[in-house]
Enzyme design. Structure first.
Site, short mmCIF file in Angstrom:
data_model
loop_
_atom_site.label_atom_id
_atom_site.label_comp_id
_atom_site.label_asym_id
_atom_site.label_seq_id
_atom_site.Cartn_x
_atom_site.Cartn_y
_atom_site.Cartn_z
N ARG A 53 0.80 -1.22 0.00
CA ARG A 53 0.00 0.00 0.00
C ARG A 53 0.83 1.27 0.00
NH1 ARG A 53 -2.95 -3.81 1.66
NH2 ARG A 53 -1.05 -4.39 2.67
N THR A 54 1.82 1.36 0.86
CA THR A 54 2.50 2.65 1.01
C THR A 54 3.20 3.02 -0.31
OG1 THR A 54 2.80 2.17 3.33
CG2 THR A 54 4.11 3.97 2.45
N LYS A 82 25.76 -3.66 -3.01
CA LYS A 82 27.23 -3.54 -3.15
C LYS A 82 27.82 -2.84 -1.93
CE LYS A 82 26.76 -2.87 -8.13
NZ LYS A 82 26.90 -1.85 -9.19
N ARG A 103 11.45 3.92 2.78
CA ARG A 103 11.11 2.94 3.84
C ARG A 103 12.38 2.15 4.13
NH1 ARG A 103 5.97 -0.94 4.33
NH2 ARG A 103 5.15 1.07 4.97
N HIS A 131 5.63 5.97 11.32
CA HIS A 131 5.06 5.82 9.97
C HIS A 131 4.11 7.00 9.73
CE1 HIS A 131 3.59 4.20 6.34
NE2 HIS A 131 3.35 2.94 6.69
C1 NCD Z 1 2.02 -1.08 8.14
C2 NCD Z 1 3.53 -0.89 8.20
O1 NCD Z 1 4.22 -1.12 7.21
O2 NCD Z 1 3.96 -0.47 9.26
N1 NCD Z 1 1.52 -1.24 6.84
C3 NCD Z 1 1.30 -0.15 6.06
O3 NCD Z 1 2.18 0.63 5.79
N2 NCD Z 1 0.06 0.07 5.62
C4 NCD Z 1 1.52 -2.09 9.11
C5 NCD Z 1 2.09 -3.49 9.04
O4 NCD Z 1 2.97 -3.81 8.27
O5 NCD Z 1 1.57 -4.31 9.83
#
Ligand code: NCD
Length: 311
Positions: A53-54, A82, A103, A131
């Site tokens: 999703r993100t 590397k 991320r 997040h």
């Molecule tokens: C979450 C995350 O990555 O922290 N997911 C997300 O970004 N929608 C929650 C999770 O991974 O459980």
């Protein structure tokens, strides 16, 4: 250098958060007005940890604004394999893109990148820490479904220790005069002490900690479910013991108020039975769809695109 980044939820004031929500709502109502607004702009998505999703909602957001995207979703295909450091990577990407969503499994990695970056950096999740863009999605969802953010009684259930979505959302909601927080978790996965302390000492919020859903489900306005996160455990046996601590099913939601909403950042594993999806109170898929609009609003803000003339 005065580049604006989003690393911690506190990087935006409540007023700025409310502006973002307003812009996201405008976009949702009239997406056509925004479809070329980021023409010639490039978003880099640098994902050193899995995501559906993100990353995809960021890419969808930029494409819907008429911009372009580049990046990687698997660090093993980039020069990271590397041995390149994030500091070097970002100094290069700064000249390939206009902003970057990062991320990373290590807490603080997006923050470190922001110190060396000429372009805005967005923390798209750093380890078990923060997040903030999921928080924007969650705030926008609460606003759209409940009409306001303050005055809600919200329960967080599951992995409150490693759940970065929970940490960032709680840090933000305490600035909104929330009515009460209820924390539901096994003893091993309670909210980190410093965060709990901050809520009590700095914000004087009403806080209840319980160990079962049943004892509070009838009194809450929002139930925020989370996954027990296998990848954050040091030992498989602990995960196996705790993974089914909470399972929301039809019998439990029978006890809930008619207008309670069930949120979840997703992915879901076992903690919500599939039968719950049909219940109108289950809004987690709609929540994921709101993530695109709020990320569109965020991209516009960080790029300094003035869209007030559109409304
Ligand atoms: C979450 C995350 O990555 O922290 N997911 C997300 O970004 N929608 C929650 C999770 O991974 O459980």
């Amino acid at each position: 250098m005065n580049t604006k980044h989003l690393i911690h939820p506190e990087d935006f004031t409540v007023q700025e958060l409310n502006q973002l929500i307003q812009i996201a709502q405008n976009i949702l109502e009239d997406p056509q007005d925004y479809k070329n607004i980021c023409k010639d702009k490039i978003l880099a998505t640098l994902f050193y940890e899995p995501s559906t999703r993100t990353r995809l909602s960021f890419e969808s957001a930029m494409l819907r604004l008429g911009g372009n995207v580049l990046g990687f979703s698997d660090a093993s295909t980039s020069s990271v394999s590397k041995g390149e450091s994030i500091v070097d990577t970002i100094q290069v990407i700064s000249s390939y893109a206009d902003l970057a969503a990062i991320r990373h499994p290590k807490e603080g990695a997006p923050k470190l990148a922001s110190k060396y970056s000429k372009i805005p950096i967005i923390n798209a999740g750093d380890g078990g820490h923060e997040h903030p863009t999921q928080t924007l999605t969650d705030l926008f969802t609460i606003y759209m479904k409940k009409g306001n953010i303050k005055d809600q009684k919200i329960a967080f259930c599951g992995d409150l220790k490693f759940g970065r979505t929970v940490h960032s959302l709680i840090r933000t909601l305490c600035r909104y005069n929330i009515k009460e927080f209820i924390l539901i978790s096994p003893d091993e996965l309670t909210l980190p002490y410093e965060l709990k302390n901050k809520l009590i000492e700095e914000y004087d919020v009403k806080l209840q900690e319980v160990s079962t859903m049943e004892e509070v489900i009838g009194e809450i306005d929002i139930l925020y479910m989370t996954r027990i996160q296998k990848e954050r455990f040091f030992n498989e046996a602990d995960y196996e013991r705790l993974k089914n601590s909470y399972i929301l099913d039809s019998s439990k939601i029978k006890l809930a108020k008619d207008d309670m909403i069930i949120m979840h950042p997703l992915p879901r594993v076992n903690e919500i039975s599939y039968e719950v999806d049909k219940d109108p109170r289950a809004i987690y898929f709609e929540q994921a769809s709101f993530g695109v609009y709020i990320r569109m609003a965020l991209i516009l803000k960080l790029l300094g695109v003035d869209c007030t003339c559109l409304k």
